[in-house]
Design a protein around this motif. Structure first.
Motif, PDB file in Angstrom:
ATOM      1  N   SER A   1       0.842  -1.206   0.000  1.00  0.00           N
ATOM      2  CA  SER A   1       0.000   0.000   0.000  1.00  0.00           C
ATOM      3  C   SER A   1       0.879   1.258   0.000  1.00  0.00           C
ATOM      4  O   SER A   1       2.102   1.191   0.091  1.00  0.00           O
ATOM      5  N   ASN A   2       0.215   2.413  -0.073  1.00  0.00           N
ATOM      6  CA  ASN A   2       0.944   3.684  -0.028  1.00  0.00           C
ATOM      7  C   ASN A   2       1.009   4.268   1.382  1.00  0.00           C
ATOM      8  O   ASN A   2       1.340   5.434   1.565  1.00  0.00           O
ATOM      9  N   VAL A   3       0.688   3.450   2.384  1.00  0.00           N
ATOM     10  CA  VAL A   3       0.806   3.865   3.784  1.00  0.00           C
ATOM     11  C   VAL A   3       2.108   3.304   4.347  1.00  0.00           C
ATOM     12  O   VAL A   3       2.357   2.097   4.246  1.00  0.00           O
ATOM     13  N   TYR A   4       2.919   4.160   4.912  1.00  0.00           N
ATOM     14  CA  TYR A   4       4.239   3.760   5.383  1.00  0.00           C
ATOM     15  C   TYR A   4       4.329   3.777   6.903  1.00  0.00           C
ATOM     16  O   TYR A   4       3.714   4.604   7.574  1.00  0.00           O
ATOM     17  N   GLY A   5       5.119   2.853   7.432  1.00  0.00           N
ATOM     18  CA  GLY A   5       5.373   2.779   8.854  1.00  0.00           C
ATOM     19  C   GLY A   5       6.723   3.395   9.186  1.00  0.00           C
ATOM     20  O   GLY A   5       7.347   4.045   8.344  1.00  0.00           O
ATOM     21  N   PRO A   6       7.225   3.203  10.393  1.00  0.00           N
ATOM     22  CA  PRO A   6       8.506   3.785  10.802  1.00  0.00           C
ATOM     23  C   PRO A   6       9.682   3.355   9.921  1.00  0.00           C
ATOM     24  O   PRO A   6      10.649   4.089   9.780  1.00  0.00           O
ATOM     25  N   MET A   7       9.573   2.168   9.325  1.00  0.00           N
ATOM     26  CA  MET A   7      10.656   1.649   8.479  1.00  0.00           C
ATOM     27  C   MET A   7      10.259   1.603   7.003  1.00  0.00           C
ATOM     28  O   MET A   7      10.745   0.789   6.235  1.00  0.00           O
ATOM     29  N   GLY A   8       9.372   2.511   6.598  1.00  0.00           N
ATOM     30  CA  GLY A   8       8.994   2.584   5.189  1.00  0.00           C
ATOM     31  C   GLY A   8       7.825   1.674   4.848  1.00  0.00           C
ATOM     32  O   GLY A   8       6.860   1.587   5.611  1.00  0.00           O
ATOM     33  N   GLU A   9       7.895   1.017   3.709  1.00  0.00           N
ATOM     34  CA  GLU A   9       6.812   0.121   3.297  1.00  0.00           C
ATOM     35  C   GLU A   9       6.551  -0.907   4.384  1.00  0.00           C
ATOM     36  O   GLU A   9       7.468  -1.397   5.026  1.00  0.00           O
ATOM     37  N   GLU A  10       5.275  -1.223   4.575  1.00  0.00           N
ATOM     38  CA  GLU A  10       4.917  -2.034   5.724  1.00  0.00           C
ATOM     39  C   GLU A  10       3.825  -3.042   5.391  1.00  0.00           C
ATOM     40  O   GLU A  10       3.084  -2.894   4.411  1.00  0.00           O
ATOM     41  N   LEU A  11       3.768  -4.097   6.180  1.00  0.00           N
ATOM     42  CA  LEU A  11       2.660  -5.042   6.157  1.00  0.00           C
ATOM     43  C   LEU A  11       1.631  -4.511   7.151  1.00  0.00           C
ATOM     44  O   LEU A  11       1.907  -4.447   8.353  1.00  0.00           O
ATOM     45  N   ILE A  12       0.452  -4.133   6.664  1.00  0.00           N
ATOM     46  CA  ILE A  12      -0.537  -3.470   7.512  1.00  0.00           C
ATOM     47  C   ILE A  12      -1.530  -4.505   8.050  1.00  0.00           C
ATOM     48  O   ILE A  12      -2.250  -5.142   7.275  1.00  0.00           O
ATOM     49  N   PRO A  13      -1.591  -4.711   9.367  1.00  0.00           N
ATOM     50  CA  PRO A  13      -2.449  -5.762   9.944  1.00  0.00           C
ATOM     51  C   PRO A  13      -3.868  -5.308  10.285  1.00  0.00           C
ATOM     52  O   PRO A  13      -4.080  -4.179  10.734  1.00  0.00           O
ATOM     53  N   PHE A  14      -4.816  -6.212  10.078  1.00  0.00           N
ATOM     54  CA  PHE A  14      -6.220  -5.968  10.407  1.00  0.00           C
ATOM     55  C   PHE A  14      -6.810  -7.230  11.023  1.00  0.00           C
ATOM     56  O   PHE A  14      -6.474  -8.344  10.627  1.00  0.00           O
ATOM     57  N   LYS A  15      -7.725  -7.052  11.962  1.00  0.00           N
ATOM     58  CA  LYS A  15      -8.414  -8.204  12.536  1.00  0.00           C
ATOM     59  C   LYS A  15      -9.618  -8.603  11.691  1.00  0.00           C
ATOM     60  O   LYS A  15     -10.154  -9.698  11.829  1.00  0.00           O
ATOM     61  N   ASN A  16     -10.025  -7.698  10.806  1.00  0.00           N
ATOM     62  CA  ASN A  16     -11.233  -7.902  10.002  1.00  0.00           C
ATOM     63  C   ASN A  16     -10.870  -7.933   8.519  1.00  0.00           C
ATOM     64  O   ASN A  16     -10.255  -6.993   8.006  1.00  0.00           O
ATOM     65  N   GLU A  17     -11.240  -8.974   7.812  1.00  0.00           N
ATOM     66  CA  GLU A  17     -10.880  -9.117   6.397  1.00  0.00           C
ATOM     67  C   GLU A  17     -11.522  -8.037   5.532  1.00  0.00           C
ATOM     68  O   GLU A  17     -10.895  -7.511   4.609  1.00  0.00           O
ATOM     69  N   SER A  18     -12.765  -7.671   5.831  1.00  0.00           N
ATOM     70  CA  SER A  18     -13.434  -6.662   5.018  1.00  0.00           C
ATOM     71  C   SER A  18     -12.759  -5.299   5.151  1.00  0.00           C
ATOM     72  O   SER A  18     -12.634  -4.555   4.172  1.00  0.00           O
ATOM     73  N   GLN A  19     -12.281  -4.970   6.368  1.00  0.00           N
ATOM     74  CA  GLN A  19     -11.561  -3.713   6.544  1.00  0.00           C
ATOM     75  C   GLN A  19     -10.225  -3.757   5.825  1.00  0.00           C
ATOM     76  O   GLN A  19      -9.776  -2.757   5.258  1.00  0.00           O
ATOM     77  N   ALA A  20      -9.586  -4.899   5.830  1.00  0.00           N
ATOM     78  CA  ALA A  20      -8.316  -5.047   5.122  1.00  0.00           C
ATOM     79  C   ALA A  20      -8.509  -4.831   3.624  1.00  0.00           C
ATOM     80  O   ALA A  20      -7.718  -4.135   2.968  1.00  0.00           O
ATOM     81  N   LYS A  21      -9.564  -5.393   3.073  1.00  0.00           N
ATOM     82  CA  LYS A  21      -9.828  -5.249   1.640  1.00  0.00           C
ATOM     83  C   LYS A  21     -10.193  -3.807   1.288  1.00  0.00           C
ATOM     84  O   LYS A  21      -9.766  -3.293   0.242  1.00  0.00           O
ATOM     85  N   LYS A  22     -10.961  -3.162   2.155  1.00  0.00           N
ATOM     86  CA  LYS A  22     -11.315  -1.761   1.906  1.00  0.00           C
ATOM     87  C   LYS A  22     -10.084  -0.880   1.974  1.00  0.00           C
ATOM     88  O   LYS A  22      -9.893   0.033   1.154  1.00  0.00           O
TER      89      LYS A  22
END
Length: 365
Positions: A322-343
């Protein structure tokens, strides 16, 4: 004493007290207000979401070089935009306190720090077309007279402290907004926003919630803008202040939104400033000075991007690319809900949504 009274009145107004709106100095009748926007955000400030007519006497209007116009409830919110988009601004107008007409802000005379309540700041700032009118107001209510540039610099200087006060006072509203959102709104449409006003317009335009009154809508908007304000500390990952990420060496407690943890079978904890570093460690712990086997790394915790709650990493959904970056740049963004992850993936140009067991070493950029 006057400053204490001004601050108290400001905080009560901010928290939607039951004061009659007409008792507020800033408030005017809708027929007396000039609102320049034409979309669904016409009646509220696009920075803080506050009602423009309720705080009309401190309104500012910005016309950008591309012709777009925005209206803000105060010079505080105008300063937020001025700070970040100064080079894109064509003109700024302000409401003349006496005539209620929009005037050129660069030619206005501001009375700063009068006994009248401020908007979004305990230090009030009211504008006047002429210096004589400003002096008359000053004699009655106190304060000092400044031009636009001086007043804007005061507002910019006060932003950090004002925002700290605002953030603290928004916590109860954010918690209320979280409950409302989870019970009366389509949670699959949750996303992140740059301002409370942006969140409010999104809720309206996309019919995300049903049967919300104005205060409920504001509360949900505050929550969506800053979910961390509603997060219970007990549900967040508890990271020791001195814990360093074994992969990059950064102090993890500085980045609570991204924190992750691996607990070994013998009870040892490793903390990480993002899922990406955690997975690097998971795949090759020996590279970072530890001789754990995969079987020993059995307890994995990550932080849900929206709720900021600590969740089981092996049950989470991860957005990659994604285009959302964490402290170390590109990141794996975690979600507990699959629908929120897809959105989130759709909103932020992500490439895939993956379960924990689908994550591979070669995906770690």
């Amino acid at each position: 004493m006057k400053k204490s009274i001004s601050l108290l009145m400001f905080l009560f107004a901010l928290m939607f007290s039951n004061l009659n709106a007409n008792e507020m100095f800033q408030t005017v009748e809708p027929k007396d207000a000039t609102l320049v926007k034409t979309d669904s955000s016409k009646e509220f400030c696009n920075v803080c979401g506050m009602h423009l007519t309720k705080y009309y006497k401190t309104n500012h209007v910005t016309e950008f070089k591309n012709g777009h116009k925005e209206q803000y409830c105060s010079i505080h919110c105008q300063a937020e935009i001025y700070r970040d988009y100064k080079n894109k601004i064509k003109t700024i107008q302000v409401v003349d306190t006496n005539s209620l007409k929009l005037i050129d802000a660069t030619k206005a005379f501001y009375v700063v720090g009068s006994s009248k309540e401020g908007t979004m700041s305990p230090i009030s700032k009211y504008a006047f077309l002429s210096k004589d009118e400003a002096i008359k107001f000053q004699k009655e209510f106190g304060g000092t007279i400044h031009n636009f540039e001086e007043t804007m610099n005061i507002a910019l200087k006060d932003l950090p402290n004002d925002n700290k006060i605002l953030d603290e006072k928004r916590v109860p509203m954010a918690k209320k907004g979280k409950k409302i959102f989870e019970s009366m709104c389509d949670i699959s449409k949750m996303k992140d926003f740059n301002s409370i006003g942006e969140a409010k317009q999104y809720l309206i335009d996309n019919n995300v919630c049903k049967n919300l009154d104005s205060q409920m809508l504001q509360a949900v908007s505050i929550y969506l803008y800053n979910p961390s304000a509603a997060s219970e500390k007990s549900k967040m990952l508890n990271v020791p202040q001195d814990a360093k990420c074994p992969v990059c060496g950064m102090f993890v407690s500085k980045y609570p939104k991204w924190a992750a943890q691996i607990k070994t079978k013998d009870g040892h904890n490793h903390y990480f400033d993002g899922v990406k570093d955690m997975m690097k460690f998971y795949f090759e712990p020996s590279k970072y000075g530890h001789n754990h086997t995969k079987d020993e790394l059995n307890d994995i915790t990550v932080t849900d991007y929206y709720s900021l709650e600590s969740i089981n990493g092996k049950d989470a959904y991860f957005v990659i690319g994604s285009n959302v970056y964490g402290p170390m740049g590109e990141e794996l963004i975690p979600f507990k809900n699959e629908s929120q992850a897809k959105k989130f993936m759709e909103d932020h140009f992500g490439k895939k949504v993956l379960k924990f067991e689908e994550l591979k070493k070669e995906m770690l950029f």
